[in-house]
Design a protein around this motif. Sequence first.
Motif, PDB file in Angstrom:
ATOM      1  N   ASN A  82       0.914  -1.183  -0.358  1.00 16.42           N
ATOM      2  CA  ASN A  82       0.140  -0.085   0.138  1.00 16.42           C
ATOM      3  C   ASN A  82       0.676   1.138   0.538  1.00 16.42           C
ATOM      4  OD1 ASN A  82       0.765   0.820   2.692  1.00 16.42           O
ATOM      5  ND2 ASN A  82      -0.083  -0.853   3.088  1.00 16.42           N
ATOM      6  N   GLU A  83       0.078   2.566   0.299  1.00 13.17           N
ATOM      7  CA  GLU A  83       1.192   3.647   0.144  1.00 13.17           C
ATOM      8  C   GLU A  83       1.768   3.850   1.179  1.00 13.17           C
ATOM      9  OE1 GLU A  83      -1.878   6.910  -0.353  1.00 13.17           O
ATOM     10  OE2 GLU A  83      -1.979   6.418  -2.597  1.00 13.17           O
ATOM     11  N   GLN A  84       1.830   3.369   2.026  1.00 11.03           N
ATOM     12  CA  GLN A  84       2.230   3.239   3.548  1.00 11.03           C
ATOM     13  C   GLN A  84       3.825   2.247   3.390  1.00 11.03           C
ATOM     14  OE1 GLN A  84       1.084   5.354   5.130  1.00 11.03           O
ATOM     15  NE2 GLN A  84      -0.914   5.041   4.211  1.00 11.03           N
ATOM     16  N   TYR A  85       3.616   1.312   2.512  1.00 17.05           N
ATOM     17  CA  TYR A  85       4.862   1.063   2.577  1.00 17.05           C
ATOM     18  C   TYR A  85       5.857   0.596   1.363  1.00 17.05           C
ATOM     19  CZ  TYR A  85       4.123  -0.897   6.539  1.00 17.05           C
ATOM     20  OH  TYR A  85       3.513  -1.198   8.053  1.00 17.05           O
ATOM     21  N   ALA A  86       4.668   0.688  -0.323  1.00 20.04           N
ATOM     22  CA  ALA A  86       5.568   1.115  -1.202  1.00 20.04           C
ATOM     23  C   ALA A  86       4.967   2.823  -2.191  1.00 20.04           C
ATOM     24  CB  ALA A  86       5.699   0.635  -2.205  1.00 20.04           C
ATOM     25  N   SER A  87       5.790   3.115  -3.076  1.00 19.70           N
ATOM     26  CA  SER A  87       5.129   4.574  -4.099  1.00 19.70           C
ATOM     27  C   SER A  87       4.166   4.325  -4.600  1.00 19.70           C
ATOM     28  CB  SER A  87       6.044   4.941  -4.953  1.00 19.70           C
ATOM     29  OG  SER A  87       7.534   3.362  -5.939  1.00 19.70           O
ATOM     30  N   ASN A  88       4.419   2.764  -5.621  1.00 18.45           N
ATOM     31  CA  ASN A  88       3.259   2.901  -6.773  1.00 18.45           C
ATOM     32  C   ASN A  88       2.936   1.511  -6.473  1.00 18.45           C
ATOM     33  OD1 ASN A  88       1.093   2.610  -8.154  1.00 18.45           O
ATOM     34  ND2 ASN A  88       2.562   3.089  -9.977  1.00 18.45           N
ATOM     35  N   ALA A  89       2.091   0.422  -5.590  1.00 18.26           N
ATOM     36  CA  ALA A  89       2.641  -1.079  -5.680  1.00 18.26           C
ATOM     37  C   ALA A  89       0.668  -1.957  -5.153  1.00 18.26           C
ATOM     38  CB  ALA A  89       3.285  -1.739  -4.927  1.00 18.26           C
ATOM     39  N   ARG A  90      -0.140  -0.533  -4.663  1.00 20.46           N
ATOM     40  CA  ARG A  90      -1.797  -1.510  -4.610  1.00 20.46           C
ATOM     41  C   ARG A  90      -2.468  -1.718  -6.325  1.00 20.46           C
ATOM     42  NH1 ARG A  90      -5.503   2.583  -3.956  1.00 20.46           N
ATOM     43  NH2 ARG A  90      -4.229   4.206  -5.523  1.00 20.46           N
ATOM     44  N   VAL A  91      -2.426  -3.634  -5.935  1.00 24.19           N
ATOM     45  CA  VAL A  91      -2.347  -4.206  -6.922  1.00 24.19           C
ATOM     46  C   VAL A  91      -3.550  -4.144  -7.565  1.00 24.19           C
ATOM     47  CG1 VAL A  91      -2.086  -6.311  -8.075  1.00 24.19           C
ATOM     48  CG2 VAL A  91      -0.452  -5.896  -7.074  1.00 24.19           C
ATOM     49  N   ASP A  92      -4.642  -4.067  -6.466  1.00 24.84           N
ATOM     50  CA  ASP A  92      -6.159  -3.980  -7.312  1.00 24.84           C
ATOM     51  C   ASP A  92      -6.448  -2.956  -7.872  1.00 24.84           C
ATOM     52  OD1 ASP A  92      -7.315  -6.591  -5.775  1.00 24.84           O
ATOM     53  OD2 ASP A  92      -7.406  -5.835  -4.127  1.00 24.84           O
ATOM     54  N   THR A  93      -5.439  -1.679  -8.322  1.00 31.37           N
ATOM     55  CA  THR A  93      -6.204  -0.839  -8.687  1.00 31.37           C
ATOM     56  C   THR A  93      -6.346  -1.215  -9.802  1.00 31.37           C
ATOM     57  OG1 THR A  93      -4.095   0.664  -7.396  1.00 31.37           O
ATOM     58  CG2 THR A  93      -4.501   1.164  -9.684  1.00 31.37           C
ATOM     59  N   LEU A  94      -5.187  -2.614 -10.585  1.00 32.08           N
ATOM     60  CA  LEU A  94      -5.579  -2.985 -11.888  1.00 32.08           C
ATOM     61  C   LEU A  94      -6.269  -3.862 -12.241  1.00 32.08           C
ATOM     62  CD1 LEU A  94      -1.407  -4.489 -11.779  1.00 32.08           C
ATOM     63  CD2 LEU A  94      -2.753  -2.475 -13.056  1.00 32.08           C
ATOM     64  N   VAL A  95      -7.036  -4.170 -10.982  1.00 29.79           N
ATOM     65  CA  VAL A  95      -7.469  -5.107 -11.207  1.00 29.79           C
ATOM     66  C   VAL A  95      -9.589  -4.494 -11.095  1.00 29.79           C
ATOM     67  CG1 VAL A  95      -9.512  -6.953  -9.633  1.00 29.79           C
ATOM     68  CG2 VAL A  95      -7.297  -6.900  -9.599  1.00 29.79           C
ATOM     69  N   ARG A  96     -10.182  -4.932 -12.746  1.00 30.19           N
ATOM     70  CA  ARG A  96     -11.879  -4.878 -12.599  1.00 30.19           C
ATOM     71  C   ARG A  96     -12.861  -5.315 -11.940  1.00 30.19           C
ATOM     72  NH1 ARG A  96     -14.087  -9.115 -17.459  1.00 30.19           N
ATOM     73  NH2 ARG A  96     -12.343 -11.089 -15.549  1.00 30.19           N
ATOM     74  N   ALA A  97     -13.870  -4.381 -11.791  1.00 30.81           N
ATOM     75  CA  ALA A  97     -14.511  -4.006 -11.472  1.00 30.81           C
ATOM     76  C   ALA A  97     -15.565  -5.251 -11.607  1.00 30.81           C
ATOM     77  CB  ALA A  97     -15.322  -3.118 -10.521  1.00 30.81           C
ATOM     78  N   VAL A  98     -15.542  -5.990 -12.128  1.00 30.66           N
ATOM     79  CA  VAL A  98     -16.650  -7.340 -12.838  1.00 30.66           C
ATOM     80  C   VAL A  98     -16.237  -8.321 -11.642  1.00 30.66           C
ATOM     81  CG1 VAL A  98     -16.616  -9.057 -14.295  1.00 30.66           C
ATOM     82  CG2 VAL A  98     -16.008  -6.970 -15.037  1.00 30.66           C
ATOM     83  N   THR A  99     -17.907  -8.742 -11.324  1.00 33.85           N
ATOM     84  CA  THR A  99     -18.517  -9.784 -10.485  1.00 33.85           C
ATOM     85  C   THR A  99     -19.384 -10.581 -10.708  1.00 33.85           C
ATOM     86  OG1 THR A  99     -20.734  -8.532 -10.331  1.00 33.85           O
ATOM     87  CG2 THR A  99     -18.312  -7.618  -8.653  1.00 33.85           C
ATOM     88  N   ASP A 100     -19.145 -11.749  -9.748  1.00 33.53           N
ATOM     89  CA  ASP A 100     -19.820 -12.983 -10.029  1.00 33.53           C
ATOM     90  C   ASP A 100     -21.360 -12.654 -10.271  1.00 33.53           C
ATOM     91  OD1 ASP A 100     -19.990 -16.197 -10.205  1.00 33.53           O
ATOM     92  OD2 ASP A 100     -22.032 -15.002  -8.981  1.00 33.53           O
ATOM     93  N   PRO A 101     -22.161 -12.781 -11.554  1.00 36.57           N
ATOM     94  CA  PRO A 101     -23.466 -11.865 -10.950  1.00 36.57           C
ATOM     95  C   PRO A 101     -24.402 -12.834  -9.590  1.00 36.57           C
ATOM     96  CG  PRO A 101     -23.511 -14.080 -12.781  1.00 36.57           C
ATOM     97  CD  PRO A 101     -22.035 -13.612 -12.148  1.00 36.57           C
ATOM     98  N   PHE A 102     -24.197 -14.007  -9.514  1.00 39.73           N
ATOM     99  CA  PHE A 102     -25.128 -14.421  -7.745  1.00 39.73           C
ATOM    100  C   PHE A 102     -24.264 -14.035  -6.766  1.00 39.73           C
ATOM    101  CE2 PHE A 102     -25.390 -17.852 -11.509  1.00 39.73           C
ATOM    102  CZ  PHE A 102     -26.575 -17.765 -11.831  1.00 39.73           C
ATOM    103  N   SER A 103     -22.945 -14.126  -6.469  1.00 42.50           N
ATOM    104  CA  SER A 103     -22.266 -13.570  -5.318  1.00 42.50           C
ATOM    105  C   SER A 103     -21.866 -12.183  -5.060  1.00 42.50           C
ATOM    106  CB  SER A 103     -21.248 -14.653  -5.315  1.00 42.50           C
ATOM    107  OG  SER A 103     -20.194 -14.292  -6.105  1.00 42.50           O
ATOM    108  N   GLY A 104     -21.725 -11.692  -6.324  1.00 42.75           N
ATOM    109  CA  GLY A 104     -21.109 -10.216  -6.461  1.00 42.75           C
ATOM    110  C   GLY A 104     -19.918 -10.417  -6.034  1.00 42.75           C
TER     111      GLY A 104
END
Length: 892
Positions: free
Chosen positions: A669-691
Motif C-alpha cells: 500500500n502507500e505506506q510501504y511502497a510508491s506505487n504497488a496497490r495491485v488491486d488498482t489494476l483489477v477490474r470491478a467485474v463480479t459474479d452475477p450471483f454472489s457479487g
Amino acid sequence: MQNRPKQNDEIRTTCPYCGVGCGVLARKKTDNSIVVRGDPEHPANFGRLCSKGSALGETTGYEGRLLTPSIYGERTDWDTALDLVASKFSEAIAEYGPESVAIYAAGQILTEDYYVANKWMKGFVGASNIDTNSRLCMASSVAGHRRAFGTDTVPGIYEDLEKADLITLVGSNLAWCHPVLYQRIAAAKQARPEMKVVLIDPRRTMTADICDLYLPIEPNGDVALFNGLLDHLSLHDGLNADYIEQHTSGFSDALTSAIDGSSPSKVAELTGLTQSELATFYDLFLTTEKAVTIYSQGVNQSCVGTDKVNSIINCHLATGRIGREGMGPFSVTGQPNAMGGREVGGLANLLASHMELEREDHRALVSEFWSAPNLTKKPGLKAVDLFKAVREGNIKALWIMSTNPVVSMPEADKVAEAIQACPFVVVSEVQAKTDTSQYGHVLLPAADWGEKDGTVTNSERRISRQRPFREPMGESKPDWWHICEVARRMGFADAFQYETTAEIFAEYAALSAYGNAGDRDFDIGALAGIEKPAYDALEPFQWPRKVGAEPSQTRFFANGGFYTADRKGRFVAVHSEAPSDRTDARPMLLNTGRLRDQWHTMTRTGKSPRLAQHIAEPFVEINPKDALVLGIREAELVSVRSDHGDVLLRALITHRVKKGQVFAPFHWNEQYASNARVDTLVRAVTDPFSGQPASKSTAVSVHFARMQQFAFAIVREKPDHIDAEYWALARVPDGWQVELAFETMKPDLAHFAHNLFGLTQSADWLEYEDAKSGQHRHACFQKGQLVGILFVGTRPVAASRSWAAGLLSTCFDEAKKRHLVIAGRAGQDQPDPGAIVCSCFSVGFNQIQSAVVKGCSSVKAIGDCLNAGTNCGSCKSEIQQAIDQTTREAAE
C-alpha cells in the motif's frame, strides 16, 4: 476480574489471521512485550502456528496506533465524536432515506461486533447496506452453498482432511494461505503415503510440494473441468444412484449441461490440460471413495465463481461423497471471522442466524425478536456496487470498520476517489495512518487483537473465544461499543443496552433457536442463557449446538436433510464456457493473491521485522519466455498496466506462472511502497450471483520500466518522504530497509542521503564513489551507531540485505568497522545467509545450500542442523525446493 481460562499466566485466545482459527496462548511480559505460542489443546491446530501467528507478539505495540478520536484531523473526546456520527447519519436518513447510509466492515471484527452492526443497520436504520470485505473472499462459496444446500453450510470438518484418501486442492495455495491445514495434510500423507493429493491451479504454488498430480488449469477453466468429471462419472458407473434418487433434485439438467461442453477435446481446450492429465485426475476421483475437495480464492474470486462452487458440489452430490468421514466439498475461508459474519447476516443479502432476507416469515421472526418494526425488506448494496453508489453520490454517510478498501477493493483508485468525495466518512481503525483513514472525517480508535473480547468461527464451523490479554491502548474501544453508542444517540437505546460481549453472544444464540423447528442449520440455542463466567470459560465448539445437546463434532448431509423446501440437495446446471477480457493491448492475465508472511494490506504484519525478511518488496512473477520477449531481466522494475491503473513492481522471472500469465500479491500500500496497490489494476467485474469480484484474471500489459539509477538503504528512522520514482519499505530489527530506483540520475546523492536518514544534528559521514562503475555509498554514524547507509548503482544493488540490516545493532566505535561498512561487505566471520527462507529462525538460502553440500539431504536433516522448518513449518516446501536445487546444481 474475569474468569478467563489460563495456562500459568497465559491467556487462551484465537489467532486473528486466516479462517483456520488456530488457538493461541498469549502472555504479556513485565516489559509489556507479548509472547505467543500455539495452544496444544485447541482442536483446530493442536499447538501449531504459521509464521504469521508465531510473530503476533511483534505486531501489538504502540507503533502507529490510533489512540484518540479525531474530527477533521483534530483530536476530540468520545462524546463529541459519537454525537457527530449519530447526527450526520440521522440527518442523511431524514433527508435522503435509510438507503443513503452504509457500513463497510471486515471479516476481522468479532461475531459480537458483527451482530450489533447488522442489528443496527438492518433492524433499526431499516436498510441492508452493510457489507464487508468477506464479499471479496467467500461470497461465491456462500451463494453456491445456498443454491445447493438451501443454506450456507460447510458440510465437513478438518478431521476429514486427514481421513481422506484423495485431497483435491482447487485454487487454494494452502501451504501459504492456510499453513496449519497444509501441515495437517502433510503429516497425514507422511503417515499414509498412499494418500493422494492433487493441486489444480494456474500457478505452480508452494502447495505443489506435497502433490502427486499438479494440473496447471487455465484461469476460469474449473467449471469445464468438473463438468467433465461429472460426465466421466456418469459414463463409468461412478454415480451413487440411491443418494441421487433419495436426497437430491435436478440431476438430469445438471448432467445434460455438463455433457454439452464435455467432449474430451473441448474440456482440454477450456482447461488447457492434456487429455492424459484429465484422464488421470478423473480416474483418481472415480476410484477413490474417501475424497475431499478443498477450494478457496482461485474458485471464489471469479466472474463465474458461484458456478465453479456448484460444479464441485455437483460431483460430490452425484457420488454421495458428502457429510461422511473423509468426504465432501470444503470451502476454506480467508479471514478469521468470515464464517462468524455469515452466521449473523453480516453481508448485504443475508439475515441474521442464517435466515433469508427474501423470506417474509424469516423477516417476521427477526423483526419480532429484535422488536424492530422497521426491519429492512430487501438486500442492500454488495461491496462493488456499494462503492459505486458512494462514487455516484447516493451514499451520504459511510462507516468503514476495520478494513482498508482503498487498497483491497478492485479498481482501487476509483474507490479512493469515491470515499474522498463522500459527504461524511467514519473510519474505525487500529492504525492512525492507512490508505483509507486519510479520507475519514471522523476517526474512531478501535481495540486491537490483544484487547478484544468475543468469539470467532473458523472454516469448520468451530466457535472459539478471543480473549483480551491486556487493556486497550489509549482511548481505544471495541467495535461493538462504537456501534451501540451511536445507536443509543439515534434513539435506539432500548435495543442496544449491552454492557458486555457475553450479553450480545447470549442474544445471538437465542435468536439462532427462535422459531427454529429444525428447518435452519445454524442453531446454538444451548448457549442462549449463557452468563459471563461461563462465556469467559467457553471452550471451542462446533455448531449446531441445540438446546439439550452436548458439544460434538458434526457433519451435514450424509443422509440428506438439506435445508431446501423439499429437504433435498439441488444439483445446479452450470455451463463450461467462461469469458476472458484479453485484448491485443492487454495480452496477459494478472492473477493476484497472498504471500506466506504477509496479511491483507499489511497494517498488522508490516510491523514485524521477522515477517519482512522473507519477501521485502512488491513483485510480479513473469514466465521466462514472456520476459525474453519483453526484454525484462531478473530484478528489473516493470510497469504492469490494465485499463484501470498501473503499478511499478520488481520482476521475478519464474516457471511458477505459465506463459501469458503473471502473478502479483496485493498486500502493498502507500505506506510501504510508491506505487504497488495491485488491486488498482483489477477490474470491478463480479459474479452475477454472489457479487464477488473477479480478482484472479484481469487483462494487463507488462512493460520494462527504464530506470537510470538504483539504490538500497538501511535507515534507523522511517523516512517521512522519499524523493524517488520507485521505493519500497520493509521493517528490519531497529529500523527500515528501503529499495529505490530513479528515472534520472540524482545530481546530489549526499543531499538525498541526508534527507533519507532524517538527520537533525551533526553526525559522522563516510562516502565512496566509483565514477566509472557508477557506484556510490554513503554511511552516517552518530554516537557509535549507524544512522543509515545508502548503496547506489546503475543496476539493482547486489549487497546482502540481511547483513546490512544487522549493522543497526552493531557498535561502530572503531573506524575500521565503519570502513568495512562503506566497503559494502561483511567481515570474514559474517557469512551472508542469503534470502531468508525460514522466518522463525532467520535461516537463509545460502545456509541451507551449505548444509546440503555437507550432507543434509532432507527437510528433517535441515531442521536438525539449522532449526529451519521446526517451528511453524510454513517454510518446509521452500526448504525442499532449496535442497532439490542444490542437489541438481551439484549434479550438473
